[in-house]
Design a protein around this motif. Structure first.
Motif, PDB file in Angstrom:
ATOM      1  N   SER A 172      31.147  78.117   7.021  1.00 39.27           N
ATOM      2  CA  SER A 172      30.716  76.716   6.858  1.00 39.27           C
ATOM      3  C   SER A 172      31.646  75.761   7.592  1.00 39.27           C
ATOM      4  CB  SER A 172      30.687  76.316   5.387  1.00 39.27           C
ATOM      5  OG  SER A 172      29.803  77.139   4.714  1.00 39.27           O
ATOM      6  N   VAL A 173      32.951  75.989   7.444  1.00 41.69           N
ATOM      7  CA  VAL A 173      33.926  75.120   8.108  1.00 41.69           C
ATOM      8  C   VAL A 173      33.813  75.289   9.627  1.00 41.69           C
ATOM      9  CG1 VAL A 173      36.412  74.736   8.452  1.00 41.69           C
ATOM     10  CG2 VAL A 173      35.488  75.068   6.139  1.00 41.69           C
ATOM     11  N   GLY A 174      33.698  76.552  10.051  1.00 39.68           N
ATOM     12  CA  GLY A 174      33.595  76.831  11.486  1.00 39.68           C
ATOM     13  C   GLY A 174      32.352  76.210  12.106  1.00 39.68           C
ATOM     14  N   MET A 175      31.229  76.318  11.402  1.00 34.91           N
ATOM     15  CA  MET A 175      29.966  75.773  11.938  1.00 34.91           C
ATOM     16  C   MET A 175      30.057  74.267  12.120  1.00 34.91           C
ATOM     17  SD  MET A 175      26.951  77.689   9.879  1.00 34.91           S
ATOM     18  CE  MET A 175      26.968  79.464   9.719  1.00 34.91           C
ATOM     19  N   GLU A 176      30.631  73.608  11.113  1.00 35.82           N
ATOM     20  CA  GLU A 176      30.732  72.149  11.179  1.00 35.82           C
ATOM     21  C   GLU A 176      31.661  71.741  12.329  1.00 35.82           C
ATOM     22  OE1 GLU A 176      28.704  70.321  10.026  1.00 35.82           O
ATOM     23  OE2 GLU A 176      29.606  68.328  10.005  1.00 35.82           O
ATOM     24  N   ARG A 177      32.704  72.528  12.512  1.00 36.57           N
ATOM     25  CA  ARG A 177      33.626  72.249  13.618  1.00 36.57           C
ATOM     26  C   ARG A 177      32.896  72.384  14.962  1.00 36.57           C
ATOM     27  NH1 ARG A 177      39.161  75.550  14.004  1.00 36.57           N
ATOM     28  NH2 ARG A 177      39.470  74.563  11.976  1.00 36.57           N
ATOM     29  N   SER A 178      32.095  73.428  15.099  1.00 34.32           N
ATOM     30  CA  SER A 178      31.361  73.625  16.366  1.00 34.32           C
ATOM     31  C   SER A 178      30.351  72.499  16.590  1.00 34.32           C
ATOM     32  CB  SER A 178      30.633  74.969  16.363  1.00 34.32           C
ATOM     33  OG  SER A 178      31.560  76.023  16.300  1.00 34.32           O
ATOM     34  N   ARG A 179      29.643  72.128  15.512  1.00 33.60           N
ATOM     35  CA  ARG A 179      28.617  71.076  15.633  1.00 33.60           C
ATOM     36  C   ARG A 179      29.237  69.758  16.070  1.00 33.60           C
ATOM     37  NH1 ARG A 179      26.110  66.938  12.984  1.00 33.60           N
ATOM     38  NH2 ARG A 179      27.594  66.938  11.245  1.00 33.60           N
ATOM     39  N   THR A 180      30.412  69.476  15.535  1.00 32.42           N
ATOM     40  CA  THR A 180      30.985  68.149  15.788  1.00 32.42           C
ATOM     41  C   THR A 180      31.914  68.113  17.006  1.00 32.42           C
ATOM     42  OG1 THR A 180      32.712  68.640  14.165  1.00 32.42           O
ATOM     43  CG2 THR A 180      30.846  67.336  13.388  1.00 32.42           C
ATOM     44  N   THR A 181      32.350  69.263  17.510  1.00 31.12           N
ATOM     45  CA  THR A 181      33.323  69.205  18.617  1.00 31.12           C
ATOM     46  C   THR A 181      32.922  69.927  19.900  1.00 31.12           C
ATOM     47  OG1 THR A 181      34.548  71.173  17.901  1.00 31.12           O
ATOM     48  CG2 THR A 181      35.263  69.066  16.962  1.00 31.12           C
ATOM     49  N   SER A 182      31.994  70.887  19.831  1.00 32.60           N
ATOM     50  CA  SER A 182      31.723  71.632  21.072  1.00 32.60           C
ATOM     51  C   SER A 182      30.729  70.884  21.954  1.00 32.60           C
ATOM     52  CB  SER A 182      31.150  73.018  20.761  1.00 32.60           C
ATOM     53  OG  SER A 182      30.735  73.596  21.982  1.00 32.60           O
ATOM     54  N   PRO A 183      31.068  70.720  23.238  1.00 31.58           N
ATOM     55  CA  PRO A 183      30.116  70.069  24.147  1.00 31.58           C
ATOM     56  C   PRO A 183      28.882  70.941  24.390  1.00 31.58           C
ATOM     57  CG  PRO A 183      32.006  70.918  25.376  1.00 31.58           C
ATOM     58  CD  PRO A 183      32.321  71.123  23.914  1.00 31.58           C
ATOM     59  N   TYR A 184      28.963  72.239  24.015  1.00 30.70           N
ATOM     60  CA  TYR A 184      27.857  73.160  24.279  1.00 30.70           C
ATOM     61  C   TYR A 184      26.877  73.274  23.115  1.00 30.70           C
ATOM     62  CZ  TYR A 184      31.282  74.580  27.796  1.00 30.70           C
ATOM     63  OH  TYR A 184      32.204  74.584  28.802  1.00 30.70           O
ATOM     64  N   TYR A 185      27.132  72.561  22.015  1.00 30.20           N
ATOM     65  CA  TYR A 185      26.316  72.741  20.817  1.00 30.20           C
ATOM     66  C   TYR A 185      24.812  72.490  21.063  1.00 30.20           C
ATOM     67  CZ  TYR A 185      24.802  72.621  15.959  1.00 30.20           C
ATOM     68  OH  TYR A 185      24.140  72.876  14.778  1.00 30.20           O
ATOM     69  N   PRO A 186      24.430  71.380  21.724  1.00 31.35           N
ATOM     70  CA  PRO A 186      22.980  71.158  21.928  1.00 31.35           C
ATOM     71  C   PRO A 186      22.338  72.283  22.742  1.00 31.35           C
ATOM     72  CG  PRO A 186      24.220  69.142  22.358  1.00 31.35           C
ATOM     73  CD  PRO A 186      25.239  70.245  22.203  1.00 31.35           C
ATOM     74  N   ALA A 187      23.057  72.796  23.751  1.00 35.99           N
ATOM     75  CA  ALA A 187      22.504  73.878  24.575  1.00 35.99           C
ATOM     76  C   ALA A 187      22.353  75.157  23.740  1.00 35.99           C
ATOM     77  CB  ALA A 187      23.420  74.145  25.769  1.00 35.99           C
ATOM     78  N   TRP A 188      23.311  75.403  22.854  1.00 36.40           N
ATOM     79  CA  TRP A 188      23.248  76.583  21.982  1.00 36.40           C
ATOM     80  C   TRP A 188      21.988  76.546  21.119  1.00 36.40           C
ATOM     81  CZ3 TRP A 188      24.192  81.120  19.806  1.00 36.40           C
ATOM     82  CH2 TRP A 188      24.060  81.268  18.423  1.00 36.40           C
TER      83      TRP A 188
END
Ligand code: PMV
Length: 312
Positions: free
Chosen positions: A178-194
């Protein structure tokens, strides 16, 4: 006392990231296989206040406590003594929360005579852990919009794949999903492409499974795994769930495949490697993985069935 068992599942097309809101709804669809050999067994009895025992030790699990509180806002559930045991490492990227919430809702549903069907149980399990929704069912299972309860796609007999799990570390993972997912959603520039890419892989994987096309499923599933780990690595701070043995195993599995063995790897939020293969390749895959330095344990499994009550 009511006892239920459930098996973990492994996503071949992964989810990593949640939609905003309270109901723990994934932001993208996922597709999994339910395993047979790994088992969570959960017994519930009625008592005045809740008590939770995990693998023989009294435990304080805030995730289970919050989930129960939420369930009690709309269901009549008394105080419960919950005793749960896993026959595999807990919290180490082997989907213990998936089998855990699936076994728990199945036991509670029967014990409290809630009368819920597997689909309703799947939705409630999802509120505890996204992947738990899928462990209500056996074989090949999908979790998708708009209902976000899992549905069985094909049973295990449709395509009896085998899985060898290489355990490389039995410790608990440092950063929860849960913590990791939220971190990816809020910080990775690649999230929308994923998110966009996962929808494409999901549709193609359903078709590959329907046609039992192992080479296409290999390409799609390894891509989903590596896309997810690329997303994790591009999060800030980065999420690196692998260790050196995980990497060595990936190389070994790729080399095996290049030599003609039908096998691919998949990896969740932990350092364990799961090798998915056709049944006839199981022995050769197992001996190859056994030779990799640092592998602590190998677990062989076939595809299994959904969560069920075993005594009442
Ligand atoms: O069940 P959760 O919400 O802890 O998330 C599990 C996420 C992965 O195992 C990494 C991927 C998946 O789809 O199971």
């Amino acid at each position: 006392m009511t006892t239920a068992i459930a098996h973990p599942n492994i996503a071949l097309i992964k989810y990593w990231g949640k939609a905003p809101g309270p109901l723990n709804i994934p932001a993208s669809p996922s597709l999994s296989i339910t395993l047979d050999q790994l088992t969570t067994t959960t017994s519930v009895t009625t008592q005045s206040h809740d008590r939770f025992v995990l693998n023989g030790m009294e435990a304080d699990d805030p995730k289970v406590a919050a989930w129960l509180t939420n369930l009690r806002t709309h269901l009549d559930i008394p105080g419960l003594s919950i005793e749960t045991t896993n026959n595999f490492p807990t919290g180490a990227g082997l989907a213990s929360s998936a089998s855990g919430f699936a076994a728990l809702i199945t036991a509670i549903n029967a014990h409290c005579k809630l009368g819920l069907d597997a689909t309703a149980c799947s939705s409630l399990a999802r509120q505890g852990s996204g992947s738990a929704a899928r462990s209500l069912f056996g074989g090949f299972v999908e979790l998708r919009a708009p209902e976000w309860c899992a549905t069985p796609l094909f049973d295990a007999a449709h395509w009896p794949l085998s899985v060898i799990i290489a355990v490389t570390d039995t410790g608990r993972k440092a950063i929860s999903s849960s913590v990791g997912m939220e971190r990816s959603r809020t910080t990775s520039p690649y999230y929308p492409a994923w998110i966009t890419q996962t929808g494409v892989l999901f549709d193609e994987a359903r078709e590959a499974i329907r046609l039992r096309n192992f080479s296409v499923l290999t390409r799609l599933s390894e891509r989903s795994t590596l896309d997810m780990h690329a997303l994790m690595l591009s999060s800030q701070p980065p999420l690196l769930y692998w260790n050196g043995v995980s990497v060595a195993l990936m190389h070994r599995i790729t080399a095996l495949r290049e030599s003609g063995v039908p096998v691919f790897f998949t990896i969740d939020a932990g350092p364990q490697i799961k090798a998915v293969c056709l049944p006839e390749a199981m022995d050769v895959v197992e001996s190859a993985l056994r030779e990799v330095d640092g592998v602590r344990q190998l677990v062989r499994t076939k595809l299994g069935s959904g969560a069920r009550v075993v005594n009442d």
